[in-house]
Enzyme design. Structure first.
Site, PDB file in Angstrom:
ATOM      1  CD  GLU A  29      -2.886   1.180   2.361  1.00  0.00           C
ATOM      2  OE1 GLU A  29      -2.915   0.225   3.152  1.00  0.00           O
ATOM      3  OE2 GLU A  29      -3.772   2.065   2.325  1.00  0.00           O
ATOM      4  CG  ASN A  74      -8.050   2.656   5.029  1.00  0.00           C
ATOM      5  OD1 ASN A  74      -8.853   1.791   4.714  1.00  0.00           O
ATOM      6  ND2 ASN A  74      -7.711   2.890   6.282  1.00  0.00           N
ATOM      7  CG  ASN A 174      -9.543  -1.049   1.471  1.00  0.00           C
ATOM      8  OD1 ASN A 174      -9.159  -2.203   1.632  1.00  0.00           O
ATOM      9  ND2 ASN A 174      -9.408  -0.107   2.394  1.00  0.00           N
ATOM     10  CD  GLU A 175     -10.514  -2.037   6.053  1.00  0.00           C
ATOM     11  OE1 GLU A 175     -10.384  -0.896   6.525  1.00  0.00           O
ATOM     12  OE2 GLU A 175      -9.935  -3.016   6.529  1.00  0.00           O
ATOM     13  CE1 TYR A 246      -3.807  -5.754   9.006  1.00  0.00           C
ATOM     14  CE2 TYR A 246      -6.017  -4.843   8.793  1.00  0.00           C
ATOM     15  CZ  TYR A 246      -4.768  -5.102   8.265  1.00  0.00           C
ATOM     16  OH  TYR A 246      -4.474  -4.694   6.985  1.00  0.00           O
ATOM     17  CD  GLU A 294      -6.347  -4.360   4.210  1.00  0.00           C
ATOM     18  OE1 GLU A 294      -6.210  -4.025   5.397  1.00  0.00           O
ATOM     19  OE2 GLU A 294      -6.769  -3.597   3.314  1.00  0.00           O
ATOM     20  CD  GLN A 348       0.230  -2.207   4.060  1.00  0.00           C
ATOM     21  OE1 GLN A 348       1.101  -1.647   3.415  1.00  0.00           O
ATOM     22  NE2 GLN A 348      -0.866  -1.575   4.445  1.00  0.00           N
TER      23      GLN A 348
HETATM   24  O1  AHR Z   1      -3.228  -2.374   6.130  1.00  0.00           O
HETATM   25  C1  AHR Z   1      -3.466  -1.130   6.716  1.00  0.00           C
HETATM   26  C2  AHR Z   1      -4.919  -0.665   6.583  1.00  0.00           C
HETATM   27  O2  AHR Z   1      -5.748  -1.487   7.348  1.00  0.00           O
HETATM   28  C3  AHR Z   1      -5.512  -0.708   5.207  1.00  0.00           C
HETATM   29  O3  AHR Z   1      -5.224   0.407   4.444  1.00  0.00           O
HETATM   30  C4  AHR Z   1      -6.991  -0.769   5.499  1.00  0.00           C
HETATM   31  O4  AHR Z   1      -7.702  -1.399   4.474  1.00  0.00           O
HETATM   32  C5  AHR Z   1      -7.061  -1.472   6.820  1.00  0.00           C
HETATM   33  O5  AHR Z   1      -7.911  -0.825   7.694  1.00  0.00           O
END
Ligand code: AHR
Length: 497
Positions: A29, A74, A174-175, A246, A294, A348
């Site tokens: 990213e 994002n 995305n999201e 996450y 992700e 990432q």
């Molecule tokens: O990976 C970091 C961020 O986490 C990404 O940009 C977003 O999609 C997520 O909230």
């Protein structure tokens, strides 16, 4: 008292499905120092002829990553791809709002594609469905995939690539259920945008595959409601739906944290259930598969405001042994659900929540690098149902949890077995028993451990948590035995008779 032996029972015919190599993907990213000072750093003494860091790429090469998602995250929701193509001197410097950074656009579509070809990675682009339009997404497909002779494909040719880039994987935003997302909208409005984009993008190139934006986390109110609405509206246009996760250990409860694989299993099964429900309701032959685009450990470094700077230090998480075991837990879970999860992207790859860090011209390989490397090089084949019988503990969040976590891949005359011992202080003996499988010998075995859950690599001690040869494996009578140290992950390849 030593732990009772764990039995891992594998049956040749009890298959889950072929492991899609795209499950071993990554995510790059425009955030913090992931692109600039990460993969692209013309000022570094490691820079190659294209300004990319050969030391970083050399380390990433060992991970044999497949699908590489780009440019966000994002970031994608405020990105206009046209800003990142053409002569570098003419590209605009823009104020980037997702991470409050300065984006000079010196790395864009053509640089990314060149990098994908060199690694090799499978390109996977996220279109802007936040501040962008469905037509802008359609134009990007034309720029990347159409033969020269039209407006945007001629632009690509003028930028030095007469042949199409051939990008087959595209994410529809995305999201978009997250209020923090630029251009966030409710599910019904996202679904309309995504359907319009999908139609035009597939009209330009019907061979592309599309990932609909799923709800971004199990804690969101939109979880499952969003996914159902989007899948119902998009219908057969959605080849995949995305999942994000996450995890972390903010309360320092290591055993609970290490049980998170069960939570990943559950998230996958719930999302797959949503896909199957909508498929049944629509009476469609087409099944939408899961794209876990992700995933990682992320909870320590929450610096997300770039204060208007170029390449600010954002979310540069330092990983330890327990984090590496949790990363192994994600991969175990993806293998155990090979029938449903077809793409996954470690978020990432460098500096930003990443297996590799840079500091000036130095580079550090973090603990989470190793489980990925150990499994990625053993990823070919068919996932086998892994029946684990052995001692267990009660996890606050995930209930009864065996100390040993396992997954397995049958690769012709080879069997790859992956084992985690979550016990904090005791070794775990694991007996591998096969039905229709006779283990003849040991091809290779590696183990990752580090003595203490918080042990981490640093620039001063870079080999604190690294994979080493695992010698505590024996083969006898068609089966095998492995004795894992406490807090360890092992990847073992057996030869079959
Ligand atoms: O990976 C970091 C961020 O986490 C990404 O940009 C977003 O999609 C997520 O909230």
């Amino acid at each position: 008292m030593p732990l009772e032996t764990t039995r891992l029972h594998l049956h040749r015919e009890m298959t889950v499905g072929p492991v899609d190599p795209r499950v071993f993907g990554g995510f790059l990213e425009h955030m913090g120092r992931a692109v600039y000072e990460g993969v692209y750093h013309p000022e570094s003494r490691h820079a190659d002829a294209h300004g990319c860091r050969s030391d970083v790429l050399g380390a990433l090469d060992r991970l044999q990553m497949t699908a590489m998602r780009y440019p966000g995250g994002n970031f994608a929701s405020g990105y206009h791809w046209i800003d990142g193509v053409g002569p570098k001197a003419k590209r605009p410097k823009v104020r980037e709002l997702a991470w409050q950074s300065l984006e000079p656009n010196q790395f864009g579509t053509d640089e990314y594609i060149r990098l994908c070809r060199a690694m090799p990675w499978t390109p996977m682009l996220t279109v802007n469905l936040g501040t962008g339009t469905p037509e802008e997404a359609r134009d990007w497909v034309e720029y990347c995939n159409a033969p020269a002779g039209t407006r945007f494909s001629d632009l690509r040719a003028a930028h030095g690539s007469p042949e199409p880039h051939g990008v087959k994987l595209w994410c529809l935003g995305n999201e978009m259920d997250g209020p923090w997302q630029l251009g966030h909208v409710p599910a019904d409005q996202y679904a309309i945008r995504a359907q319009q984009a999908a139609k035009m993008m597939k009209d330009v190139d019907k061979s592309i595959e599309l990932v609909a934006c799923g709800s971004c986390g199990i804690g969101m109110d939109s979880y499952m409601k969003w996914d159902r609405a989007v899948l119902e509206y998009l219908g057969d246009a959605a080849d995949f739906i995305s999942l994000h996760r996450y995890v972390g250990n903010p309360k320092n409860e290591t055993l609970d944290y290490l049980a998170v694989g069960a939570g990943i299993d559950r998230q996958i099964e719930e999302m797959d259930a949503a896909c199957r429900f909508v498929q049944a309701q629509r009476k469609s032959k087409k099944r939408a598969y899961l794209c876990f685009d992700e995933w990682n450990v992320w909870y320590k470094d929450q610096q997300m405001d770039g204060a208007g700077k170029f390449a600010p230090h954002l979310v540069e998480e330092v990983y330890n042994l327990e984090d590496a075991l949790v990363v192994a837990g994600f991969l175990h879970s993806f293998v155990r659900h090979a029938d449903a999860v077809k793409i996954a992207n470690l978020a990432q790859i460098v500096n930003v929540i990443a297996p590799v860090l840079t500091r000036g011209d130095e580079m550090l390989v973090q603990s989470i690098f190793y489980p990925f490397e150990m499994m990625s090089k053993r990823r070919n084949g068919v996932s086998l149902r892994a029946a684990v019988r052995g001692p267990a503990y009660e996890s606050k969040s995930h209930g009864t949890t065996p100390y040993v976590e396992a997954s397995a891949i049958l690769d012709g005359a080879r069997l790859h077995v992956f084992l985690t011992n979550r016990h904090l202080t005791e070794s775990a003996e694991v007996a591998v028993e096969g039905a229709g499988l006779s283990i003849r010998g040991l091809e290779s075995a590696e183990v990752l451990t580090g003595g203490d859950a918080k042990a981490a690599n640093s620039y001063d001690a870079p080999e604190t948590v690294v994979a080493r040869t695992f010698s505590n494996v024996s083969v006898a009578g068609g089966g095998a035995k492995a004795v894992l140290p406490p807090l360890a992950f092992a990847a073992i390849t057996f030869e079959l008779a």
